[in-house]
Every structure is written in C-alpha cells, then in structure tokens.
Design an enzyme around this catalytic site. Structure first.
Site, PDB file in Angstrom:
ATOM      1  N   ASP A  92      34.055  42.229  34.135  1.00  0.00           N
ATOM      2  CA  ASP A  92      33.907  42.725  35.515  1.00  0.00           C
ATOM      3  C   ASP A  92      32.735  41.998  36.193  1.00  0.00           C
ATOM      4  O   ASP A  92      31.904  42.620  36.872  1.00  0.00           O
ATOM      5  CB  ASP A  92      33.723  44.238  35.576  1.00  0.00           C
ATOM      6  CG  ASP A  92      33.959  44.790  36.971  1.00  0.00           C
ATOM      7  OD1 ASP A  92      34.252  43.995  37.895  1.00  0.00           O
ATOM      8  OD2 ASP A  92      33.840  46.012  37.155  1.00  0.00           O
TER       9      ASP A  92
ATOM     10  N   HIS B  36      26.363  39.777  43.089  1.00  0.00           N
ATOM     11  CA  HIS B  36      25.827  40.026  44.433  1.00  0.00           C
ATOM     12  C   HIS B  36      24.463  39.349  44.481  1.00  0.00           C
ATOM     13  O   HIS B  36      23.819  39.183  43.448  1.00  0.00           O
ATOM     14  CB  HIS B  36      25.675  41.529  44.684  1.00  0.00           C
ATOM     15  CG  HIS B  36      26.964  42.282  44.676  1.00  0.00           C
ATOM     16  ND1 HIS B  36      27.889  42.180  45.685  1.00  0.00           N
ATOM     17  CD2 HIS B  36      27.509  43.125  43.760  1.00  0.00           C
ATOM     18  CE1 HIS B  36      28.937  42.951  45.397  1.00  0.00           C
ATOM     19  NE2 HIS B  36      28.735  43.522  44.220  1.00  0.00           N
TER      20      HIS B  36
ATOM     21  N   HIS C 196      37.823  48.710  33.016  1.00  0.00           N
ATOM     22  CA  HIS C 196      36.469  49.238  32.729  1.00  0.00           C
ATOM     23  C   HIS C 196      36.390  50.733  32.424  1.00  0.00           C
ATOM     24  O   HIS C 196      35.795  51.487  33.183  1.00  0.00           O
ATOM     25  CB  HIS C 196      35.512  48.883  33.865  1.00  0.00           C
ATOM     26  CG  HIS C 196      36.066  49.014  35.264  1.00  0.00           C
ATOM     27  ND1 HIS C 196      36.719  50.137  35.727  1.00  0.00           N
ATOM     28  CD2 HIS C 196      36.046  48.151  36.301  1.00  0.00           C
ATOM     29  CE1 HIS C 196      37.078  49.956  36.980  1.00  0.00           C
ATOM     30  NE2 HIS C 196      36.688  48.752  37.351  1.00  0.00           N
TER      31      HIS C 196
ATOM     32  N   HIS D 212      38.853  40.087  33.895  1.00  0.00           N
ATOM     33  CA  HIS D 212      38.313  40.798  35.061  1.00  0.00           C
ATOM     34  C   HIS D 212      37.052  40.119  35.598  1.00  0.00           C
ATOM     35  O   HIS D 212      35.949  40.373  35.122  1.00  0.00           O
ATOM     36  CB  HIS D 212      38.005  42.240  34.639  1.00  0.00           C
ATOM     37  CG  HIS D 212      37.736  43.170  35.771  1.00  0.00           C
ATOM     38  ND1 HIS D 212      38.036  44.513  35.715  1.00  0.00           N
ATOM     39  CD2 HIS D 212      37.171  42.975  36.985  1.00  0.00           C
ATOM     40  CE1 HIS D 212      37.679  45.097  36.850  1.00  0.00           C
ATOM     41  NE2 HIS D 212      37.131  44.183  37.634  1.00  0.00           N
TER      42      HIS D 212
ATOM     43  N   ASN E 153      39.559  41.687  45.779  1.00  0.00           N
ATOM     44  CA  ASN E 153      38.772  42.336  46.853  1.00  0.00           C
ATOM     45  C   ASN E 153      37.842  41.339  47.542  1.00  0.00           C
ATOM     46  O   ASN E 153      36.625  41.468  47.536  1.00  0.00           O
ATOM     47  CB  ASN E 153      37.979  43.533  46.314  1.00  0.00           C
ATOM     48  CG  ASN E 153      37.022  43.162  45.209  1.00  0.00           C
ATOM     49  OD1 ASN E 153      37.231  42.185  44.487  1.00  0.00           O
ATOM     50  ND2 ASN E 153      35.954  43.913  45.062  1.00  0.00           N
TER      51      ASN E 153
ATOM     52  N   HIS F  32      41.853  50.364  38.731  1.00  0.00           N
ATOM     53  CA  HIS F  32      40.492  50.899  38.830  1.00  0.00           C
ATOM     54  C   HIS F  32      40.640  52.407  38.941  1.00  0.00           C
ATOM     55  O   HIS F  32      41.000  52.938  39.984  1.00  0.00           O
ATOM     56  CB  HIS F  32      39.798  50.307  40.065  1.00  0.00           C
ATOM     57  CG  HIS F  32      38.386  50.773  40.233  1.00  0.00           C
ATOM     58  ND1 HIS F  32      37.306  49.920  40.203  1.00  0.00           N
ATOM     59  CD2 HIS F  32      37.858  52.004  40.417  1.00  0.00           C
ATOM     60  CE1 HIS F  32      36.186  50.595  40.359  1.00  0.00           C
ATOM     61  NE2 HIS F  32      36.497  51.878  40.508  1.00  0.00           N
TER      62      HIS F  32
ATOM     63  N   HIS G 250      35.142  38.577  39.462  1.00  0.00           N
ATOM     64  CA  HIS G 250      35.155  38.483  40.936  1.00  0.00           C
ATOM     65  C   HIS G 250      34.462  37.176  41.300  1.00  0.00           C
ATOM     66  O   HIS G 250      33.233  37.126  41.341  1.00  0.00           O
ATOM     67  CB  HIS G 250      34.401  39.656  41.560  1.00  0.00           C
ATOM     68  CG  HIS G 250      34.979  41.001  41.245  1.00  0.00           C
ATOM     69  ND1 HIS G 250      35.808  41.667  42.111  1.00  0.00           N
ATOM     70  CD2 HIS G 250      34.847  41.808  40.164  1.00  0.00           C
ATOM     71  CE1 HIS G 250      36.163  42.838  41.580  1.00  0.00           C
ATOM     72  NE2 HIS G 250      35.576  42.947  40.393  1.00  0.00           N
ATOM     73  N   PHE G 251      35.243  36.130  41.533  1.00  0.00           N
ATOM     74  CA  PHE G 251      34.652  34.833  41.876  1.00  0.00           C
ATOM     75  C   PHE G 251      34.505  34.650  43.395  1.00  0.00           C
ATOM     76  O   PHE G 251      34.109  33.600  43.870  1.00  0.00           O
ATOM     77  CB  PHE G 251      35.458  33.681  41.257  1.00  0.00           C
ATOM     78  CG  PHE G 251      35.256  33.520  39.767  1.00  0.00           C
ATOM     79  CD1 PHE G 251      34.172  34.098  39.107  1.00  0.00           C
ATOM     80  CD2 PHE G 251      36.149  32.767  39.001  1.00  0.00           C
ATOM     81  CE1 PHE G 251      33.984  33.940  37.728  1.00  0.00           C
ATOM     82  CE2 PHE G 251      35.968  32.595  37.628  1.00  0.00           C
ATOM     83  CZ  PHE G 251      34.895  33.176  36.992  1.00  0.00           C
ATOM     84  N   ARG G 252      34.854  35.711  44.152  1.00  0.00           N
ATOM     85  CA  ARG G 252      34.448  35.854  45.557  1.00  0.00           C
ATOM     86  C   ARG G 252      35.061  34.898  46.567  1.00  0.00           C
ATOM     87  O   ARG G 252      34.573  34.819  47.694  1.00  0.00           O
ATOM     88  CB  ARG G 252      32.911  35.772  45.682  1.00  0.00           C
ATOM     89  CG  ARG G 252      32.118  36.727  44.799  1.00  0.00           C
ATOM     90  CD  ARG G 252      32.458  38.159  45.077  1.00  0.00           C
ATOM     91  NE  ARG G 252      31.510  39.085  44.428  1.00  0.00           N
ATOM     92  CZ  ARG G 252      31.789  40.366  44.219  1.00  0.00           C
ATOM     93  NH1 ARG G 252      32.952  40.880  44.568  1.00  0.00           N
ATOM     94  NH2 ARG G 252      30.905  41.146  43.642  1.00  0.00           N
TER      95      ARG G 252
HETATM   96  O1  DOR Z   1      30.769  47.691  40.834  1.00  0.00           O
HETATM   97  C1  DOR Z   1      31.798  47.140  41.223  1.00  0.00           C
HETATM   98  N1  DOR Z   1      31.739  45.959  41.864  1.00  0.00           N
HETATM   99  N2  DOR Z   1      32.984  47.720  41.005  1.00  0.00           N
HETATM  100  C2  DOR Z   1      34.104  47.244  41.558  1.00  0.00           C
HETATM  101  O2  DOR Z   1      35.146  47.821  41.341  1.00  0.00           O
HETATM  102  C3  DOR Z   1      34.067  46.076  42.452  1.00  0.00           C
HETATM  103  C4  DOR Z   1      32.919  45.224  42.138  1.00  0.00           C
HETATM  104  C5  DOR Z   1      32.640  44.157  43.164  1.00  0.00           C
HETATM  105  O3  DOR Z   1      33.574  43.557  43.678  1.00  0.00           O
HETATM  106  O4  DOR Z   1      31.457  43.911  43.447  1.00  0.00           O
HETATM  107 ZN    ZN Z   2      35.943  44.651  39.191  1.00  0.00          ZN
END
Ligand code: DOR
Ligand code: ZN
Length: 415
Positions: free
Chosen positions: A282, A286, A216, A52, A86, A170, A54-56
């Site tokens: 996860d 940011h 999570h 899990h 996402n 999720h 998020h490499f964006r």
């Molecule tokens: O806190 C979170 N950030 N929960 C998520 O499900 C998505 C993730 C994100 O993409 O920043």
């Molecule tokens: Zn996530």
C-alpha cells in the site's frame, strides 16, 4: 545467460545453475555450460510482486510517478507492481485506462498492472477489456473515489461475474466512520474503528462468488470476520511493523489506521500461519510538506514499496519468519492470484530474481531510498536489501541503483 548460486527452487535452497532465454527460465540444472555466467554469493530468491501501490499518475506526480515509483520497486526487489486508481482524474473509464497505459509504459522499470476503480456507474465490460483488475473503495480514502450507492453496485454483480476479474476491496464501512477533528493517531484510529473493517467485510460478503480480495486487513476483529469467507487477503508492512503507539504523528496517519498492539500481534499470527495470502505495501507516498501541514489536514498514507522485502528478510535473517512464508506471501501467491508466470524460480517462468546476503543487514534510511516523497516510516530500522534485482534475465539494479533503460510491460487485461 546463466545465473549460478544457491537458489530457492521448489521449496528449498539448492546450489544450481539457472539458464535464461528470452527473459524466461529455460532450464535449472546442477551445472550448465555457457559463456555468460553471473555468479552470486548469498542466496537467490524469486523477485517480489506488490499487489498494492499508488504511483500517483496522472495528476499527483509531485508525490510520485512511474519512473520514481518503479525505481523504488526495483531497488526493493519488486519486479511487478499493481497501481491503484485514486489518481487525478481517477482511473475509472476505459479511455482513461488506455491513456494511463500510454503515459506510463515507457517510464516503468518493472512490469505493472493497473486497477480500474469501480463505482455503481462503471462500464464493467469496457473496463474488463482495459484494466488488469478492479478496485473498490467502500469508503473514500484520499481522493473522492468510492462506491456511492452499494445497493446499486450489487446490481452489477452478474456483469462483474462475467468479467471474472480480481477485485481488491478497501473494506471500511462508511457507516462506521466518524467525522471530527483528529489531533493524534489515537483520534484517527477512533474515527475509523475496527467495526468499520468488520462492516466492510460484511458488505463484501454480499459479493460472494466473485474473486474478492480484502486489501490491507488491519484488525483482530477483521481477521475473525475474514475467516470462512473464502476471500483472499493482504496485510501491509506498516500494520505488521507499527501500531498506534508509534511516535510518527501524521506521518503514520493511514487508512485503515494503525491499530493496537493486540491487532498487530494478531496480524503476525495470521500471517505466520497462512491465514493471510500476501504482503502488499500500500505504498502511498505524500510529500513531507503535506504531512507537516497539521495532523487533521495531513493526507493518509505512507510509502513502502522499497522496504517490504528488506523488512521481511530481516525477520528471516533473525529466524523469526520462515523463508517459505516470505516466498509464499511476497512472490508465489500474488503471482498465482493474478495468473502471472512469475514469483517462482521454475522453468517457463519470467527470470525475475533477487540476490541477497542475509548476513548483511543495513539501516533503512530515506536518503538511500528512491520514492519522490523523501521519507520512510521505517527510518532507522534494520533491513536486508537485495544486492541485485534481475528482471527478465537482466540485471536492473546493481549496488542500490537502477541501471539500463525502463523496460517494464503492462501486464494487461487478461487477468
Ligand atoms: O492511507 C491511505 N492512503 N489509504 C488509502 O486507501 C489510500 C491511500 C492514498 O492514496 O494515499
Ligand atoms: Zn491503497
């Protein structure tokens, strides 16, 4: 090529030689002869798999990209990471999956899998051919990717069953999420209570029979609901190591939220006694600017792919986490669940390993880490970092930096 040292093989540490051919483990013997020998002090463990992250990419690369994300993964001892959908645009169609593979492939220092985001409108067959696995957001959380009409989605159950894919969910029931201004972590927690997690798991139960994985898990009540479902599950390092009383403000804003001490204790118990299958980071980077923009408008999520293994090995070092639980939750189970020949030091498996010295913890410092976001919620905590990461028999990390060229591969759709 031979790797020599004290390695975790078939459940215990043994002095041995690991012979590698074409990136795979070819033999494991007490002694092996060869010209190219790498000898490690400390211990050799299987490298980790993170289900899990998020490499964006695409669209959010000011926060992270595959080069920085997989560099962080490699330095943290992870040799396969599964990326969430996402993004901008979200990874929701077969075309976008193919574009994503083409865009990130040459930038990956480690292997990667890609989740396709599911909605009630998904082309399940097309996605099954292009994605490694599926992700379902019952409620939106950063980005607007979410199942809109759950009853419509239930109509896809047969197609989903035929696809046979691993589905990470999720689990937050949107019906339990309350809007309103949040100024502190307590307010954020109040807006996404544990009943949302319980409700989310109950929704997921309507998909019983599919390969459902609860992403999570974060609450004591959620754990109770999980029991008996037969679903696999993951816990994050931030829910294990932090709670709502920490003083990180918006930097610790995350979905599902950090909860109470009793939830944190319940997660450790479930993790220790085998009720949770895997630890996954996860990793949700940011930027500092975004996090400092005011609590309410700050995005949810925190980085973690590089610190999961160090934080857990520190527990192993202190004797509060058995090494077997570490290897099971970070290496063996995630590999088994996605049918990968990884996560074990065993003949026929990918030669993905880390060498660590449990006598050498160090402070976690954002300055030493590799995510683009430049901060960590675990600043100042103690961690045991890999001295080296070996990926398909090659050293890709030495002295805390990646070496060589990116050679990660897409894990692909047959999972
Ligand atoms: O806190 C979170 N950030 N929960 C998520 O499900 C998505 C993730 C994100 O993409 O920043
Ligand atoms: Zn996530």
């Amino acid at each position: 090529m031979i790797i020599e040292g004290r390695a975790y093989v078939r459940g215990s540490l043994q002095d041995c030689c690991i012979g590698v051919e074409n990136g795979r483990i070819a033999e494991i013997k007490r002694t092996l002869k060869g010209d190219e020998k790498l000898r490690f002090g400390g211990i050799i463990l299987p490298a980790g798999i993170d289900l899990h992250v998020h490499f964006r990419e695409p669209g959010l690369t000011r926060k992270e990209d595959f080069l920085s994300g997989t560099t962080a993964a490699a330095c943290g001892g992870i040799t396969c990471a599964f990326d969430m959908p996402n993004t901008l645009p979200p990874a929701t169609t077969p075309e976008r999956m193919e574009e994503k593979v083409a865009a990130v492939e040459r930038k990956a220092f480690v292997d990667f899998g890609l989740y396709a985001g599911l909605t009630e409108e998904s082309d399940i067959d097309g996605l099954a051919e292009t994605a490694t696995a599926f992700k379902m957001y019952l409620a939106a959380s950063e980005g607007d990717l979410a199942v809109g009409d759950f009853s419509k989605l239930l109509g896809l159950k047969e197609e989903l069953s035929a696809a046979g894919k691993f589905i990470s969910i999720h689990c937050e029931d949107p019906g339990h999420i309350r809007d309103g201004e949040a100024k502190r972590l307590e307010d954020h927690l109040a807006s996404r209570p544990d009943s949302a997690e319980v409700g989310g798991i109950e929704m997921a139960e309507r998909l019983k029979g599919l390969r459902i994985h609860v992403a999570h898990i974060s609450s004591e009540r959620g754990l109770t609901s999980l029991a008996g479902t037969g679903f696999t599950s993951e816990v994050t390092p931030h829910h294990l190591f932090l709670n709502v009383n920490c003083d990180l403000g918006a930097f610790a804003k995350v979905n599902p939220p950090l909860r109470h001490k009793h939830d944190q204790n319940a997660l450790w118990r479930a993790f220790a006694d085998g009720r949770i299958d895997v630890v996954a980071s996860d990793h949700a980077p940011h930027t500092v600017d975004e996090k400092e923009a005011g609590f309410d408008s700050a995005p949810a999520g925190m980085p973690g792919v590089e610190t999961t293994i160090p934080l857990l090995l520190e527990r192993v070092r202190r004797g509060s986490l058995p090494l077997e639980r570490f290897v099971s939750t970070v290496c063996e189970r995630p590999a088994e669940m996605l049918s990968l020949k990884k996560g074990r030091i065993e003949v026929g498996y990918d030669a993905d390993m880390i060498a660590v010295d449990l006598k050498r913890p160090r402070r976690i410092r954002a300055d030493d880490l590799h995510s683009k976001c430049g901060w960590t919620p675990f600043e100042g905590m103690s961690g045991v970092f890999p001295q080296t990461t070996i990926f398909r028999g090659e050293q890709i990390v030495r002295d805390g930096t990646v070496i060589g060229k990116p050679s990660g591969r897409y894990v692909g759709a047959k999972h």
